[in-house]
Scaffold this motif. Structure first.
Motif, short mmCIF file in Angstrom:
data_model
loop_
_atom_site.label_atom_id
_atom_site.label_comp_id
_atom_site.label_asym_id
_atom_site.label_seq_id
_atom_site.Cartn_x
_atom_site.Cartn_y
_atom_site.Cartn_z
N ARG A 307 5.50 7.08 16.17
CA ARG A 307 4.54 5.98 16.08
C ARG A 307 4.93 4.84 17.02
O ARG A 307 4.07 4.18 17.61
CB ARG A 307 4.44 5.52 14.63
CG ARG A 307 3.81 6.59 13.75
CD ARG A 307 4.05 6.39 12.27
NE ARG A 307 3.62 7.56 11.51
CZ ARG A 307 3.98 7.82 10.26
NH1 ARG A 307 4.79 6.98 9.61
NH2 ARG A 307 3.55 8.91 9.65
N HIS A 345 -1.59 7.38 10.45
CA HIS A 345 -0.93 6.13 10.85
C HIS A 345 -0.79 6.06 12.37
O HIS A 345 -1.03 5.00 12.97
CB HIS A 345 0.41 6.01 10.15
CG HIS A 345 0.31 6.08 8.66
ND1 HIS A 345 -0.35 5.13 7.91
CD2 HIS A 345 0.74 7.03 7.78
CE1 HIS A 345 -0.31 5.47 6.64
NE2 HIS A 345 0.34 6.62 6.53
N SER A 348 -4.20 5.15 13.63
CA SER A 348 -4.48 3.74 13.43
C SER A 348 -3.73 2.87 14.44
O SER A 348 -4.27 1.91 15.01
CB SER A 348 -4.10 3.35 12.00
OG SER A 348 -4.28 1.97 11.78
N THR A 454 0.95 3.92 1.97
CA THR A 454 0.34 3.27 3.12
C THR A 454 0.57 1.77 3.02
O THR A 454 0.21 1.14 2.01
CB THR A 454 -1.17 3.57 3.19
OG1 THR A 454 -1.35 4.95 3.48
CG2 THR A 454 -1.83 2.75 4.29
N THR A 462 -1.86 0.69 10.20
CA THR A 462 -1.07 0.90 8.99
C THR A 462 0.28 1.53 9.33
O THR A 462 0.47 2.10 10.40
CB THR A 462 -1.82 1.82 8.02
OG1 THR A 462 -2.11 3.06 8.68
CG2 THR A 462 -3.11 1.17 7.55
N GLY A 464 3.27 4.19 7.47
CA GLY A 464 3.42 5.16 6.40
C GLY A 464 4.87 5.30 5.99
O GLY A 464 5.77 5.28 6.83
#
Length: 580
Positions: A307, A345, A348, A454, A462, A464
Motif C-alpha cells: 500500500r 484498501h 482506495s 477498516t 482507508t 486495513g
C-alpha cells in the motif's frame, strides 16, 4: 531529453518509407458524424487513473486461453464503479493473422471481437487505449534477435495498424492507440528501429482513414523502460496526431516479484522510486506521459509495503502530470467472477493518491538489513501467549483517525477509549477488552485470521488491519529424495496466514543453491530464492518448482529449504531437505 529537434531517420528507414508510400494517403474508414479532438495533455489528464484488462485479449493463442474467461461487459461496470476513468485493452494478434506478406490479413472475426470489447468500455464512458501486445513483441516483432527480419517486422506492423485503424477509425476521441507493447531493445540501433516503428504506425493510421489522423496516440521507447526511452526515443515528424509517451514501471524488481526473499520496501527503495519517475519527467518536460503498467500484487507482496508502494507511485506520478494505469492480470486485483477487489484498501489509496489527497498508511520495517519484519497491517498474536494490548503505528500524513470498524455484514464500530486508543502521532492501541473477544491464550487455540478491520480517516483512503492468531506451521514430512523434471508439492498445515513469505535455499556444503551474490544482502534475503520461478504454494501445499529440484540434482548435494512465514520473526519457519 529535448524532443523539439529529433534526429532524421536512418537511411534504412527512409528506404522503407519510400517502398510503402511516398507520403501518407487518405483512404480506409469513412465516418458519419463528427469527432471532438482532444490534446494529448488533456487526454492524459482525463484517463487518470486507469486499469488494464490483462491476460484476456492478449492471451495466446486466443481470448480465454489463460486464467480469464472471455470478457463480460459487467467487468467494465466494476471498473467504472471503482473510480477508474480509463481502460487499457491489450490485444495479441499473432495467432489471428490469416494471410502472409504483403497483406498480413487479420481474421475479421478477431477484429470484430476487439471492436466489441472496445465498445463495451465506451458505452460506459471509459477512455480506452488499445495496442498490439504480448506475443507480437515476443515472437515476430523482436528487433533484438540476431536473425530479426526487419523488413518483415516493418511491413507487418504497418499492415496490422492499417487494418486495426480501419476497424476502429470511427470511434470517438475517447479511444487512443499504442503501437506495440514493450518492444525489446538493447542498443541505440534497436532504439532507432523502434522510432521507425512509431513512424510506420502513424503512417498506417494516416492511411487507414476515419478520424485516425486526429486521434491521440501513446508512442513507445525501448521495452517501454523509462531509462531506455529517455536514451533513444526520438519524436516523429510529419504527422498531426497528438501524442504522449507511454512507459512501464515494475521496480524495485526484487520487491515487485518477491525475488531473493524480499518482502521489505526499504528506505532506499522509496527514494529510488521517486527518483525514477522524476527522471523521465525531467527528460521529457513538455511531453504528456502515461505510466501504462505498474503493479504490486496482493498475491505476493506484504500489505503495508504494497500500500505504501502504490501510494508513492501514484502520488509521485500525479505530481509529475503523469497518468497511471494499473496492471491487472485477473489474479491480482479485480475478481471478475465475484466482482470484488482483492485489496480494497490499496484501491482506495490509489484513487485518493491520483487526486492528490494524502493517505494515511500502515507503518512497517524499511531497514533492508533487519533480522525481522514488523507490519502495522496486522495484529499478530501467537497461540498460547497471553492476550494483551497491541499497538500498530500509522503514518497519518496530516490526517486524523475518524473510526475503526470490523469488516463484514455484521461488523461493529469500535468504541474509542474502551476498545482502542489513538494518539495524535499515529499510534493505535487495541485493548485487551476488544482483542480478548477474538483471540485466546489457550495453548490449543485455533490459529488463523480472526477479523479484518477498516480504519477511516479525515481524508484519503482507508487502512486495513488483519487480526491473526498464529503458530509455526507443520509439514507432513521434512525430507524426500529429489526427482527430476517435476514440481515438488509438500503438504503443510498452515497455522495463521495460509501462504509462505520467503524461502531460503542452502546446500549442505554451505553454498547457496542460487545466486551466491545474495550474501551481500540483508539476513532476510541472503541465500533466498525467487517466488514463482523457484518456489510457490498451491492450496495446502508448498511448492518447489522443477527448476529448483533439478538444480539440487545438478549440484549433487543435499539442500535444505527454510520456509519463512508472516510474521517474519525468528522461529516462524520450517525446514525441508531434498536429498540426492
Amino acid at each position: 531529453m529535448a524532443v523539439s529537434n529529433p534526429r532524421a531517420l536512418a537511411a534504412a528507414a527512409a528506404s522503407y518509407f519510400l517502398t510503402v508510400s511516398a507520403a501518407p494517403t487518405k483512404r480506409g474508414a469513412e465516418c458519419a458524424g463528427s469527432f471532438e479532438p482532444i490534446s494529448a495533455a488533456d487526454y492524459v489528464a482525463a484517463i487518470n487513473p486507469g486499469w488494464n484488462l490483462g491476460n484476456t485479449l492478449d492471451a495466446t493463442p486466443d481470448e480465454g486461453s489463460w486464467n480469464n474467461p472471455p470478457v463480460q461487459a459487467t467487468t467494465f461496470d466494476d471498473v467504472k464503479a471503482a473510480g477508474f476513468k480509463s481502460v487499457r485493452i491489450p490485444v495479441t494478434y499473432t495467432h489471428h493473422f490469416t494471410g502472409e506478406s504483403p497483406d498480413w490479413t487479420i481474421d475479421p472475426d478477431w477484429l470484430q471481437r476487439v471492436e466489441d470489447v472496445v465498445d463495451m468500455a465506451l458505452e460506459r464512458d471509459l477512455y480506452v487505449i488499445t495496442n498490439v501486445h504480448h506475443a507480437d513483441s515476443w515472437e515476430w516483432a523482436d528487433v533484438t534477435r540476431p536473425d530479426a527480419n526487419l523488413t518483415m517486422i516493418e511491413e507487418k506492423i504497418h499492415r496490422a495498424w492499417v487494418q486495426i485503424g480501419e476497424k476502429l477509425g470511427c470511434k470517438s476521441s475517447l479511444v487512443a492507440f499504442e503501437p506495440i507493447n514493450e518492444p525489446p531493445a538493447e542498443t541505440a540501433e534497436h532504439g532507432a528501429e523502434l522510432n521507425k516503428i512509431n513512424e510506420l504506425f502513424l503512417q498506417a493510421l494516416a492511411e487507414s482513414g476515419g478520424f485516425n489522423t486526429q486521434r491521440v496516440v501513446t508512442l513507445v521507447g525501448g521495452a517501454m523502460d523509462s531509462m531506455k526511452t529517455s536514451q533513444w526515443f526520438e519524436a516523429p515528424t510529419g504527422y498531426d496526431n497528438p501524442w504522449a509517451i507511454q512507459y512501464h514501471y515494475y521496480s524495485p524488481y526484487d520487491f515487485i516479484f518477491s525475488a531473493w526473499g524480499k518482502t521489505i520496501l526499504s528506505t532506499d527503495d522509496l527514494t529510488t522510486i521517486k527518483a525514477d519517475l522524476t527522471n523521465i519527467r525531467n527528460n521529457f518536460t513538455d511531453v504528456p506521459l502515461v505510466l501504462g503498467e505498474f503493479d504490486a500484487s496482493p498475491l505476493n507482496t506484504e500489505p503495508a509495503a504494497r500500500r505504501r508502494y502504490t501510494d508513492l507511485v501514484v502520488r509521485t506520478a500525479a505530481a509529475l502530470n503523469t497518468a497511471v494505469v494499473i496492471w491487472d492480470n485477473g489474479l491480482d486485483h479485480l475478481d471478475r467472477e465475484t466482482h470484488a477487489w482483492k485489496d480494497p484498501h490499496s484501491l482506495s489509496i490509489l484513487m485518493n493518491a491520483a487526486e492528490g489527497t494524502p493517505n494515511s498508511l500502515a507503518d512497517a520495517t524499511t531497514d533492508a538489513y533487519a533480522t525481522s519484519q514488523s507490519s502495522s497491517a496486522y495484529v499478530f498474536h501467537r497461540v498460547g501467549d497471553s492476550v494483551e494490548d497491541y499497538t500498530v503505528s500509522l503514518l497519518l500524513n496530516g490526517n486524523t483517525l475518524d473510526s475503526i470498524a470490523v469488516d463484514g455484514p455484521d461488523g461493529e464500530t469500535l468504541a474509542a477509549g474502551a476498545e482502542y486508543r489513538a494518539t495524535p502521532e499515529g499510534d493505535v492501541t487495541f485493548t485487551t477488552e476488544f482483542l480478548g473477544r477474538r483471540l485466546s491464550a489457550a495453548p490449543d487455540a485455533e490459529p488463523g485470521s480472526k477479523a479484518n478491520l477498516t480504519l477511516s480517516f479525515s481524508a484519503g483512503g482507508t487502512a486495513g488491519v488483519e487480526i491473526v492468531q498464529w503458530d509455526v506451521p507443520v509439514l507432513e514430512s521434512n525430507t524426500s529424495k529429489a526427482v527430476a523434471g517435476a514440481d515438488l508439492l509438500i503438504p503443510i498445515t498452515f497455522k495463521g496466514l495460509k501462504y509462505p513469505a520467503a524461502v531460503k535455499m542452502l546446500r549442505s556444503d554451505g553454498v547457496y543453491l542460487f545466486d551466491d551474490w545474495t550474501q551481500y544482502l540483508g539476513p532476510l534475503q541472503a541465500a533466498y530464492g525467487t517466488y514463482n520461478g523457484q518456489w510457490n504454494w498451491l492450496g495446502d501445499n508448498l511448492v518447489l518448482t522443477a527448476a529448483t529440484v533439478d538444480a539440487v540434482i545438478a549440484a549433487g548435494v543435499d539442500t535444505t529449504f527454510t520456509f519463512d512465514f508472516f510474521p517474519r520473526v525468528p522461529g516462524n519457519s520450517v525446514n525441508y531437505t531434498l536429498t540426492v
